[in-house]
Design an enzyme around this catalytic site. Structure first.
Site, PDB file in Angstrom:
ATOM      1  N   PRO A 139      25.127   6.134   5.194  1.00 44.79           N
ATOM      2  CA  PRO A 139      24.150   5.747   4.256  1.00 44.79           C
ATOM      3  C   PRO A 139      24.113   4.242   4.684  1.00 44.79           C
ATOM      4  O   PRO A 139      23.029   3.669   4.558  1.00 44.79           O
ATOM      5  CB  PRO A 139      24.615   6.113   3.009  1.00 44.79           C
TER       6      PRO A 139
ATOM      7  N   GLU B 256      20.780   7.759  19.000  1.00 41.74           N
ATOM      8  CA  GLU B 256      21.433   7.342  20.045  1.00 41.74           C
ATOM      9  C   GLU B 256      21.194   5.722  20.396  1.00 41.74           C
ATOM     10  O   GLU B 256      21.140   5.291  21.557  1.00 41.74           O
ATOM     11  CB  GLU B 256      21.741   8.249  21.334  1.00 41.74           C
TER      12      GLU B 256
ATOM     13  N   THR C  42      18.166   2.783  18.562  1.00 43.46           N
ATOM     14  CA  THR C  42      16.607   2.691  18.457  1.00 43.46           C
ATOM     15  C   THR C  42      16.179   1.902  19.578  1.00 43.46           C
ATOM     16  O   THR C  42      17.034   1.268  20.365  1.00 43.46           O
ATOM     17  CB  THR C  42      15.968   2.116  16.977  1.00 43.46           C
TER      18      THR C  42
END
Ligand SMILES: Cc1cc2nc3c(=O)[nH]c(=O)nc-3n(C[C@H](O)[C@H](O)[C@H](O)COP(=O)(O)OP(=O)(O)OC[C@H]3O[C@@H](n4cnc5c(N)ncnc54)[C@H](O)[C@@H]3O)c2cc1C
Length: 380
Positions: free
Chosen positions: A128, A361, A363
């Site tokens: 998160p 994987e 941006t």
């Protein structure tokens, strides 16, 4: 138009033609007969079924051989027919590669089972509070005698709640403050929790998982303490061009659907294909796809030649191919008009599927940072 080897043949070996024949037979005999799942539950069931079918067809073998051009060909072919089958391939590659790179004989045996389709893997980095910034990973692995106790949450994990084993990146408390360590956690382990599924607009099993005093043996550690980030980055570096290949597969399918539609749909008394604005769009789509393929296969070729890191090449390939695939798919939807946004249309599935490739994987922005950092590196 299937995977057309012509523009990339210069980067391939004779063995790749045989591999592609096998993948195309699988597409024809298996994938073309299966319906894209509609719900998350159906996607999870279908992903497991595809894993077995793909394992039986020996489609995961290029992962074990570390044949990155082979992985690209397979991802392109699978993504052309089924973005979900491509995702199944991608996750077997992401989870098995660290084990082939640094695994003990037992861990390598697990990876070999994954290649056979007998074990489903997952790769758990994102949290998160830690997406693009892997240094922010907070999941902890506390050493207690001969074992480690894991605590933390991982989110946006492909195959989350479905996989048999997870390659997990955590901070081993005694290691360097920023150092990560990689572990294998089996799905049935005490303290492992599947928190919830995360449902995407395209079929793709994704979920949040947590470790609550989850104890794993020392034998579950992959490589040395503190070397997990290096292992994760090395895995991503190797496989990044294959994400570009998946994008090319989706773009090639979109172009193929657009060509077919433009030649059959008539407006203003003639096929759409006779309209100069449609021809312009088609030409741009084909040029973007060809350029993307060249970057992708060149990056994979570099790696297959034994290059160490291919950060520059694979970053360029992933960023260019995924961004352009998005444009190509969008153009295909436009050419299909209203039919292109119907849920049952292939281009609508591609439109929903291709978006995530610009994010996972690393941006596009992170790829650009990597490319720039390679170019701006002080000369040795
Ligand atoms: C379909 C899907 C599957 C996934 N599967 C997995 C998986 O199997 N395992 C796993 O570990 N993770 C997985 N992920 C997570 C994925 O790797 C992250 O979503 C990705 O790394 C970005 O992290 P974030 O979503 O937290 O975005 P953030 O890091 O919060 O970024 C948000 C935006 O800010 C931009 N940004 C961030 N930092 C910078 C910067 N320094 N400069 C400029 N722009 C910046 C980003 O580019 C992005 O546009 C998956 C994600 C998706 C969508």
């Amino acid at each position: 138009m299937r995977v057309d080897l012509h523009p990339v043949r210069a980067f391939l070996e004779a063995r790749h033609e045989g591999l592609l024949d096998r993948a195309q037979a699988f597409s024809r005999d298996v994938l073309s007969k299966r319906k894209p799942p509609e719900t998350d539950e159906e996607a999870r069931t279908e992903a497991r079924a595809l894993l077995t079918l793909m394992g039986d067809a020996s489609l995961f073998e290029p992962i074990q051989r570390q044949d990155y051009r082979g992985c690209c060909l397979l991802r392109e072919e699978l993504a052309f027919h089924s973005p979900l089958a491509d995702a199944v391939f991608a996750l077997q590659a992401l989870s098995a590669t660290p084990l082939f790179l640094r695994g003990t004989p037992l861990q390598t045996a697990l990876a070999t089972e994954a290649i056979a389709g007998a074990q489903m893997g997952a790769f758990a980095m994102t949290e998160p509070g830690a997406g693009s910034d892997a240094h922010a990973i907070a999941c902890e692995a506390r050493r207690e005698g001969e074992s480690y106790v894991l605590n933390g949450t991982k989110t946006l994990i492909s195959n989350g709640g479905l996989a048999d084993f997870y390659v997990v990146f955590a901070k081993a408390v005694k290691a360097r403050p920023k150092g990560l360590t990689a572990f294998i956690v089996e799905a049935g382990s005490a303290g492992f929790e599947f928190v919830k599924p995360l449902v995407m607009s395209a079929p793709h099993p994704l979920g949040e998982i947590a470790f609550r005093d989850c104890r794993v043996s020392e034998g579950a550690r992959i490589g040395k303490e503190g070397e997990g980030l290096k292992l994760a980055l090395s895995t991503l570096d190797r496989l990044r061009a294959t994400v570009g290949a998946a994008a090319c597969g989706m773009a090639a399918r979109a172009l193929s659907e657009a060509l077919q539609h433009a030649q059959t749909r008539r407006q203003f008394g003639k096929p759409l294909a006779d309209l100069p604005l449609i021809q312009d769009k088609i030409a741009r789509m084909a040029i973007r796809l060809r350029a993307a393929r060249l970057l992708v296969y060149e990056a994979a070729w570099e790696k297959d030649q034994g290059a160490g890191r291919v950060t520059l090449e694979s970053g360029m390939a992933k960023a260019f191919a995924t961004e352009n695939a998005q444009t190509i798919v969008d153009d295909a939807v436009q050419i299909l008009g209203g039919r292109g946004v119907m849920k049952e249309s292939m281009v609508d599935l591609l439109y929903r599927s291709v978006r995530a490739l610009r994010i996972y994987e690393g941006t596009t922005e992170i790829q650009h940072l990597l490319v720039a950092s390679q170019l701006l590196k002080p000369a040795p």
